[in-house]
Design a protein around this motif. Structure first.
Motif, PDB file in Angstrom:
ATOM      1  N   GLU A 174       0.825  -1.214   0.000  1.00  0.00           N
ATOM      2  CA  GLU A 174       0.000   0.000   0.000  1.00  0.00           C
ATOM      3  C   GLU A 174       0.855   1.258   0.000  1.00  0.00           C
ATOM      4  N   HIS A 175       1.405   1.579  -1.142  1.00  0.00           N
ATOM      5  CA  HIS A 175       2.060   2.869  -1.319  1.00  0.00           C
ATOM      6  C   HIS A 175       2.228   3.120  -2.808  1.00  0.00           C
ATOM      7  N   GLY A 176       2.473   4.384  -3.141  1.00  0.00           N
ATOM      8  CA  GLY A 176       2.704   4.688  -4.552  1.00  0.00           C
ATOM      9  C   GLY A 176       1.421   5.039  -5.282  1.00  0.00           C
ATOM     10  N   TYR A 177       0.337   5.207  -4.531  1.00  0.00           N
ATOM     11  CA  TYR A 177      -0.914   5.722  -5.133  1.00  0.00           C
ATOM     12  C   TYR A 177      -1.585   6.582  -4.061  1.00  0.00           C
ATOM     13  N   TRP A 178      -2.336   7.585  -4.465  1.00  0.00           N
ATOM     14  CA  TRP A 178      -2.983   8.451  -3.477  1.00  0.00           C
ATOM     15  C   TRP A 178      -4.041   7.656  -2.742  1.00  0.00           C
ATOM     16  N   GLY A 179      -4.097   7.844  -1.461  1.00  0.00           N
ATOM     17  CA  GLY A 179      -5.031   7.068  -0.642  1.00  0.00           C
ATOM     18  C   GLY A 179      -4.343   5.876   0.015  1.00  0.00           C
ATOM     19  N   SER A 180      -3.038   5.706  -0.254  1.00  0.00           N
ATOM     20  CA  SER A 180      -2.363   4.534   0.309  1.00  0.00           C
ATOM     21  C   SER A 180      -2.092   4.703   1.808  1.00  0.00           C
ATOM     22  N   MET A 181      -1.901   5.949   2.245  1.00  0.00           N
ATOM     23  CA  MET A 181      -1.697   6.183   3.680  1.00  0.00           C
ATOM     24  C   MET A 181      -2.902   5.634   4.463  1.00  0.00           C
ATOM     25  N   ARG A 182      -4.096   5.939   3.972  1.00  0.00           N
ATOM     26  CA  ARG A 182      -5.326   5.466   4.631  1.00  0.00           C
ATOM     27  C   ARG A 182      -5.371   3.933   4.612  1.00  0.00           C
ATOM     28  N   ARG A 227       4.084  12.986  11.328  1.00  0.00           N
ATOM     29  CA  ARG A 227       5.489  13.367  11.479  1.00  0.00           C
ATOM     30  C   ARG A 227       6.174  12.773  10.252  1.00  0.00           C
ATOM     31  N   SER A 228       6.673  13.634   9.402  1.00  0.00           N
ATOM     32  CA  SER A 228       7.233  13.169   8.131  1.00  0.00           C
ATOM     33  C   SER A 228       8.667  13.676   8.058  1.00  0.00           C
ATOM     34  N   GLY A 229       9.636  12.749   8.124  1.00  0.00           N
ATOM     35  CA  GLY A 229      11.014  13.170   8.370  1.00  0.00           C
ATOM     36  C   GLY A 229      11.994  12.846   7.265  1.00  0.00           C
ATOM     37  N   GLY A 254       6.483  23.962   1.096  1.00  0.00           N
ATOM     38  CA  GLY A 254       5.281  23.242   1.527  1.00  0.00           C
ATOM     39  C   GLY A 254       5.022  23.419   3.017  1.00  0.00           C
ATOM     40  N   MET A 255       6.099  23.352   3.777  1.00  0.00           N
ATOM     41  CA  MET A 255       5.979  23.488   5.236  1.00  0.00           C
ATOM     42  C   MET A 255       5.565  24.916   5.613  1.00  0.00           C
ATOM     43  N   ASP A 256       6.120  25.898   4.881  1.00  0.00           N
ATOM     44  CA  ASP A 256       5.738  27.298   5.130  1.00  0.00           C
ATOM     45  C   ASP A 256       4.262  27.511   4.822  1.00  0.00           C
ATOM     46  N   TRP A 302      -4.344  17.769   0.861  1.00  0.00           N
ATOM     47  CA  TRP A 302      -3.157  18.630   0.713  1.00  0.00           C
ATOM     48  C   TRP A 302      -2.060  17.875  -0.031  1.00  0.00           C
ATOM     49  N   SER A 303      -1.817  16.622   0.369  1.00  0.00           N
ATOM     50  CA  SER A 303      -0.683  15.909  -0.249  1.00  0.00           C
ATOM     51  C   SER A 303      -0.958  15.586  -1.711  1.00  0.00           C
ATOM     52  N   LYS A 304      -2.202  15.284  -2.041  1.00  0.00           N
ATOM     53  CA  LYS A 304      -2.517  14.883  -3.415  1.00  0.00           C
ATOM     54  C   LYS A 304      -2.651  16.087  -4.355  1.00  0.00           C
ATOM     55  N   THR A 308       1.990  22.783  -3.372  1.00  0.00           N
ATOM     56  CA  THR A 308       3.252  22.660  -2.623  1.00  0.00           C
ATOM     57  C   THR A 308       3.677  21.195  -2.458  1.00  0.00           C
ATOM     58  N   HIS A 309       2.733  20.282  -2.116  1.00  0.00           N
ATOM     59  CA  HIS A 309       3.166  18.882  -2.015  1.00  0.00           C
ATOM     60  C   HIS A 309       3.293  18.239  -3.395  1.00  0.00           C
ATOM     61  N   VAL A 310       2.463  18.678  -4.336  1.00  0.00           N
ATOM     62  CA  VAL A 310       2.618  18.178  -5.710  1.00  0.00           C
ATOM     63  C   VAL A 310       4.034  18.499  -6.188  1.00  0.00           C
ATOM     64  N   VAL A 315       9.638  17.220  -7.477  1.00  0.00           N
ATOM     65  CA  VAL A 315      11.074  17.462  -7.282  1.00  0.00           C
ATOM     66  C   VAL A 315      11.750  16.175  -6.817  1.00  0.00           C
ATOM     67  N   PHE A 316      11.037  15.422  -5.985  1.00  0.00           N
ATOM     68  CA  PHE A 316      11.620  14.165  -5.499  1.00  0.00           C
ATOM     69  C   PHE A 316      11.859  13.196  -6.665  1.00  0.00           C
ATOM     70  N   MET A 317      10.900  13.133  -7.591  1.00  0.00           N
ATOM     71  CA  MET A 317      11.061  12.233  -8.746  1.00  0.00           C
ATOM     72  C   MET A 317      12.291  12.634  -9.565  1.00  0.00           C
ATOM     73  N   TYR A 332      10.829   9.010   6.198  1.00  0.00           N
ATOM     74  CA  TYR A 332       9.838   8.215   6.939  1.00  0.00           C
ATOM     75  C   TYR A 332       8.607   9.066   7.223  1.00  0.00           C
ATOM     76  N   HIS A 333       7.507   8.395   7.459  1.00  0.00           N
ATOM     77  CA  HIS A 333       6.270   9.042   7.935  1.00  0.00           C
ATOM     78  C   HIS A 333       5.797   8.290   9.164  1.00  0.00           C
ATOM     79  N   GLU A 334       5.220   9.001  10.079  1.00  0.00           N
ATOM     80  CA  GLU A 334       4.430   8.366  11.149  1.00  0.00           C
ATOM     81  C   GLU A 334       3.094   9.075  11.121  1.00  0.00           C
TER      82      GLU A 334
HETATM   83  C1  HEM Z   1       3.111  10.838   0.102  1.00  0.00           C
HETATM   84  C2  HEM Z   1       7.376  12.646  -1.174  1.00  0.00           C
HETATM   85  C3  HEM Z   1       7.372  15.385   2.778  1.00  0.00           C
HETATM   86  C4  HEM Z   1       2.711  14.341   3.407  1.00  0.00           C
HETATM   87  C5  HEM Z   1       4.285  11.059  -0.536  1.00  0.00           C
HETATM   88  C6  HEM Z   1       4.803  10.226  -1.603  1.00  0.00           C
HETATM   89  C7  HEM Z   1       5.997  10.741  -1.957  1.00  0.00           C
HETATM   90  C8  HEM Z   1       6.245  11.887  -1.125  1.00  0.00           C
HETATM   91  C9  HEM Z   1       6.954  10.202  -3.026  1.00  0.00           C
HETATM   92  C10 HEM Z   1       4.146   8.985  -2.156  1.00  0.00           C
HETATM   93  C11 HEM Z   1       4.719   7.862  -1.334  1.00  0.00           C
HETATM   94  C12 HEM Z   1       4.160   6.534  -1.690  1.00  0.00           C
HETATM   95  O1  HEM Z   1       2.968   6.279  -1.445  1.00  0.00           O
HETATM   96  O2  HEM Z   1       4.950   5.724  -2.164  1.00  0.00           O
HETATM   97  C13 HEM Z   1       7.780  13.467  -0.148  1.00  0.00           C
HETATM   98  C14 HEM Z   1       9.120  13.946   0.024  1.00  0.00           C
HETATM   99  C15 HEM Z   1       9.133  14.720   1.132  1.00  0.00           C
HETATM  100  C16 HEM Z   1       7.770  14.716   1.654  1.00  0.00           C
HETATM  101  C17 HEM Z   1      10.285  13.606  -0.895  1.00  0.00           C
HETATM  102  C18 HEM Z   1      10.270  15.471   1.779  1.00  0.00           C
HETATM  103  C19 HEM Z   1      11.487  15.551   1.296  1.00  0.00           C
HETATM  104  C20 HEM Z   1       6.092  15.381   3.270  1.00  0.00           C
HETATM  105  C21 HEM Z   1       5.671  16.105   4.417  1.00  0.00           C
HETATM  106  C22 HEM Z   1       4.347  15.826   4.593  1.00  0.00           C
HETATM  107  C23 HEM Z   1       3.961  14.905   3.554  1.00  0.00           C
HETATM  108  C24 HEM Z   1       6.597  16.958   5.288  1.00  0.00           C
HETATM  109  C25 HEM Z   1       3.393  16.323   5.638  1.00  0.00           C
HETATM  110  C26 HEM Z   1       3.717  17.047   6.685  1.00  0.00           C
HETATM  111  C27 HEM Z   1       2.455  13.264   2.613  1.00  0.00           C
HETATM  112  C28 HEM Z   1       1.262  12.440   2.724  1.00  0.00           C
HETATM  113  C29 HEM Z   1       1.379  11.423   1.789  1.00  0.00           C
HETATM  114  C30 HEM Z   1       2.639  11.642   1.106  1.00  0.00           C
HETATM  115  C31 HEM Z   1       0.126  12.638   3.699  1.00  0.00           C
HETATM  116  C32 HEM Z   1       0.443  10.245   1.582  1.00  0.00           C
HETATM  117  C33 HEM Z   1      -0.671  10.506   0.638  1.00  0.00           C
HETATM  118  C34 HEM Z   1      -1.549   9.289   0.487  1.00  0.00           C
HETATM  119  O3  HEM Z   1      -1.080   8.161   0.548  1.00  0.00           O
HETATM  120  O4  HEM Z   1      -2.746   9.491   0.300  1.00  0.00           O
HETATM  121  N1  HEM Z   1       5.179  12.063  -0.291  1.00  0.00           N
HETATM  122  N2  HEM Z   1       6.980  13.962   0.834  1.00  0.00           N
HETATM  123  N3  HEM Z   1       5.044  14.671   2.766  1.00  0.00           N
HETATM  124  N4  HEM Z   1       3.251  12.751   1.627  1.00  0.00           N
HETATM  125 FE1  HEM Z   1       5.057  13.451   1.149  1.00  0.00          FE
END
Ligand code: HEM
Length: 364
Positions: A174-182, A227-229, A254-256, A302-304, A308-310, A315-317, A332-334
């Protein structure tokens, strides 16, 4: 190659009442992993115990020294001490410097006993908000394990709650698609996790300034905490340069946005913090965003969809491509989605935009 498995630990899997989002025949584009906690572990405690100064120059280290004296107190048996205690700091948009101890315990009982036996509870309750040199904040989360999920970009790293794990999963589905966190959250198998979509509006009787008060903020139904580190200390010069020139600015933007305009997207509070030494020493090459959202759906949206998160994602890609996917950056995420009774927020002499105080913003 290890076999793909569900991010939900076997003992927390149940028949889905709420449909998941995993596309049919989905194969994740890359590998990430979940920490596995002992099946007997029913909950955990994540505490943020913070100090607030009106400017970083005022940090003389005394307040943090006090917190450290409780965290590393030898007056209590080892098992009551937090499994991890580390310090992080950020300057907020009111130019206040916030430095906090982040600590984890394996259950509420251990936290309670630690609070009592170290004298922390008595000291905290005794703080007089009218005569403090600095503000203090206490934010504590008590998620049951069905309301908590972690993902990590490799199997050897440990961050936050992962110090309490006894194992790591194989690559998760469960990752790599929106909604996978849930889909990774066990409780979402049976609960839609609807939160309280509301900021309390200004109005009603004026309260005394939060700068001279102690304010307890009630928990919110299904508050979503992330907590996303990021840890870039092992990056070699080429990757480090890319991280600092490309990735970190996108992340900062994004954080700002969440910090300054969180109310537009259901984010009560967001702190982009650097891990620092006990006196605020920087240069540790580790950071994290710590966000409190009114609803898991707001965090997802917000993330999808937010530019800012887009952009962070895009940029990560690019960054991964430039590095031929050979990254020394660890991520990591918690995420927790908490019942009201699993949250504790108390603020002593802090400005009105500190943490969950923003949810009851009415003056200042
Ligand atoms: C998901 C990149 C920071 C919130 C993702 C995904 C990537 C990504 C690649 C998809 C992961 C997957 O499912 O395989 C990044 C990078 C970050 C970063 C490179 C920092 C360098 C953050 C921060 C937050 C955040 C700081 C929030 C405070 C989320 C959320 C998802 C997500 C909530 C899950 C969306 C879902 O599954 O529906 N991020 N992110 N991210 N990111 Fe970030």
């Amino acid at each position: 190659m290890a076999e793909i498995e569900s991010a939900i630990a076997p003992h927390l899997r149940t028949e889905r009442v709420v449909p998941g989002n995993t596309p049919d025949n989905f194969k994740p584009p890359f590998e990430i992993y979940a920490s596995r906690y002992p099946p007997l572990m029913k909950e955990l405690v994540f505490a943020i115990i913070g100090v607030q100064y009106s400017s970083s120059e005022l940090n003389d280290g005394v307040a943090m020294e006090k917190l450290i004296s409780f965290i590393s107190s030898t007056a209590v048996p080892n098992h009551l001490r937090p499994t991890l205690g580390e310090v992080a700091a950020m300057t907020d948009n009111r130019s206040h410097y916030n430095i906090a101890m982040l600590a984890y315990w394996p259950d509420r009982r251990t936290w309670n006993e630690w609070s009592e036996q170290t004298g922390f509870q008595e000291w905290w309750s005794g703080l007089d908000p009218t005569n403090q040199q600095n503000g203090w904040f206490l934010e504590v989360f008590f998620p049951t394990m069905d309301r908590f999920e972690t993902i990590l970009t490799d199997t050897t790293m440990r961050e936050g709650a992962s110090y309490m794990r006894d194992n790591v999963s194989g690559p998760v589905l469960e990752h790599g698609y929106w909604g996978s966190m849930r889909d990774r959250l066990p409780v979402a198998q049976v609960d839609e996790l609807v939160g309280e979509k509301a900021f309390l509006q200004a109005g009603g009787p004026k309260r005394p300034s939060t700068l001279t008060s102690r304010v307890r903020v009630p928990g919110k139904r299904n508050l979503a905490v992330i907590r996303s580190g990021q840890d870039w200390k092992e990056t070699l010069p080429k990757e480090r340069d890319l991280y600092l020139k490309m990735m970190r600015p996108a992340l900062q933007a994004g954080m700002d946005f969440l910090h300054d305009h969180g109310d537009e997207v259901g984010c009560y509070s967001n702190r982009f913090m650097d891990i620092v030494g006990p006196n605020g020493e920087t240069g540790k090459d580790r950071s994290f965003g710590l966000g409190y959202f009114d609803d898991l759906a707001s965090l997802e949206a917000w993330s999808k969809s937010h530019p800012t998160h887009v952009n962070i994602f895009a940029v990560f890609m690019k960054y991964a491509k430039e590095m031929n996917n050979e990254l020394s950056l660890h991520l990591y995420h918690e995420v927790s989605v908490l019942e009201s009774s699993q949250q504790l927020f108390e603020y002593v002499s802090c400005h009105a935009n500190t943490g969950m105080l923003a949810s009851i913003r009415d003056n200042d």
